[in-house]
Write an enzyme that holds these catalytic residues in place. Structure first.
Site, PDB file in Angstrom:
ATOM      1  N   SER A 145       7.457   0.953  -3.341  1.00  0.00           N
ATOM      2  CA  SER A 145       6.057   0.589  -3.162  1.00  0.00           C
ATOM      3  C   SER A 145       5.523   1.151  -1.846  1.00  0.00           C
ATOM      4  CB  SER A 145       5.905  -0.940  -3.215  1.00  0.00           C
ATOM      5  OG  SER A 145       4.541  -1.310  -3.276  1.00  0.00           O
ATOM      6  N   GLY A 151       5.721  14.631   5.789  1.00  0.00           N
ATOM      7  CA  GLY A 151       5.909  15.863   5.041  1.00  0.00           C
ATOM      8  C   GLY A 151       5.872  15.754   3.543  1.00  0.00           C
ATOM      9  N   LYS A 207       0.040   0.210   1.296  1.00  0.00           N
ATOM     10  CA  LYS A 207      -1.303   0.007   0.752  1.00  0.00           C
ATOM     11  C   LYS A 207      -1.356  -1.108  -0.291  1.00  0.00           C
ATOM     12  CE  LYS A 207      -2.765   4.680   1.874  1.00  0.00           C
ATOM     13  NZ  LYS A 207      -1.600   4.932   2.723  1.00  0.00           N
TER      14      LYS A 207
END
Length: 328
Positions: free
Chosen positions: A124, A168, A127
């Site tokens: 998860s 990245g 957010k």
């Protein structure tokens, strides 16, 4: 833990999936099934891993339960990474985000139970904590489904692992900034005060393995992550590129975007324990047999929330993190 085990990785050709597969191979599993809907990425990944005999690539979409049922046959562990992840995309196409991030997650749950998978690990995001956008809301719903699955009549265990931004990854701000610095001599910043949780994908996967091994099922493991100001990240990248005259353009907050992220909300903190130096654990509000008893020895986290605006890294610490990840 993974020796001679069969493992399914949904969303396996993404940045998280790529590193997860690389580290899983060191445990000498029986087979790793890399499940994704991106044929091109599968072809590239297959070449990067030199057509490794233990890797089996499956073209499929988690919105289709039939292919998941087939892919979960004889599987011991499922790492569920597949999702629509970009905030603007999910805001523009919420129904697609719902189909993938919510209904797709329920399909994974049902396939895992039907195939008697040992454990499902759901990756998860910060957010999902007090969500302000559809991406976060859909991932929060996915968390709820995963936690609830532990109340069903099945021996399959389900656990959530919540983390922040991984350096990245596809669409990462690092790649965007580096391109803007080199090509435009300008960096676009949403807000000068914006902060985010960040760490390397290598560290993320190591923590995922730890939670996989030590979880009971029904809890949310929350990674303790370093945080930084986005503007400081931009400055470090400018310095690394040898640029001193880069313009800063303030773009304004996009729909659904927060200035600071939460890994742990005020409501969740009431049922959160301090697991160790690397994790908090959120215990569910619903009853899962034996779970709260298992964590009764751990002390309450005593947090109002876990916010990215506090304890931000210095520029030297950001530079060290980027060097460790191979970005500068």
């Amino acid at each position: 833990m993974f020796k001679n085990q069969t493992i399914l990785v949904t969303g396996g050709t993404g940045s998280w999936g790529h590193e997860l597969v690389r580290q899983l191979l060191t445990y000498n599993p029986k087979e790793i099934r890399v499940f994704s809907r991106n044929e091109s990425n599968q072809f590239i990944m297959k070449q990067e891993f030199d057509n490794h005999p233990k890797l089996h690539f499956i073209i499929g979409d988690i919105k289709e339960k039939d292919i998941l049922l087939e892919s979960c046959q004889d599987v011991d562990y499922v790492f569920h990474l597949a999702a629509l992840k970009h905030v603007p995309v999910c805001e523009d196409q919420p129904l697609e985000a719902l189909k993938t991030n919510v209904i797709g997650t329920q399909n994974v749950i049902e396939a895992a139970i039907a195939c008697k998978v040992q454990k499902v690990i759901y990756i998860s995001t910060d957010k999902a904590s007090d969500p302000s956008n559809f991406y976060g809301l859909s991932k929060a719903m996915g968390e709820k489904l995963i936690i609830h699955a532990n109340t069903l009549k099945t021996d399959t265990r389900f656990v959530c692992i919540r983390g922040g931004n991984v350096l990245g990854t596809n669409g990462s701000v690092i790649h965007v900034f580096k391109k803007q610095i080199s090509q435009k001599n300008k960096v676009g910043i949403t807000d000068l005060n914006m902060t985010r949780f960040f760490f390397t994908v290598q560290d993320a996967i190591e923590l995922v393995f730890k939670a996989t091994e030590e979880s009971v099922g029904g809890e949310i493991f929350v990674m303790k992550m370093p945080t930084c100001k986005i503007i400081d990240l931009a400055y470090v990248l400018m310095e690394a590129a040898g640029k001193k005259d880069v313009d800063i353009e303030v773009l304004g907050v996009r729909p659904g975007e927060k200035i600071h992220e939460l890994l742990l909300s005020a409501y969740e903190s009431e049922s959160t324990v301090n697991y160790d130096d690397e994790y908090f654990v959120i215990l569910p509000s619903i009853h899962i047999k034996g779970l709260k008893e298992h964590y009764s020895q751990y002390k309450s986290a005593n947090l109002k929330n876990y916010n990215s605006s506090t304890g931000t890294m210095s520029k030297d610490e950001i530079r060290e993190m980027l060097q460790k990840g191979g970005f500068i």
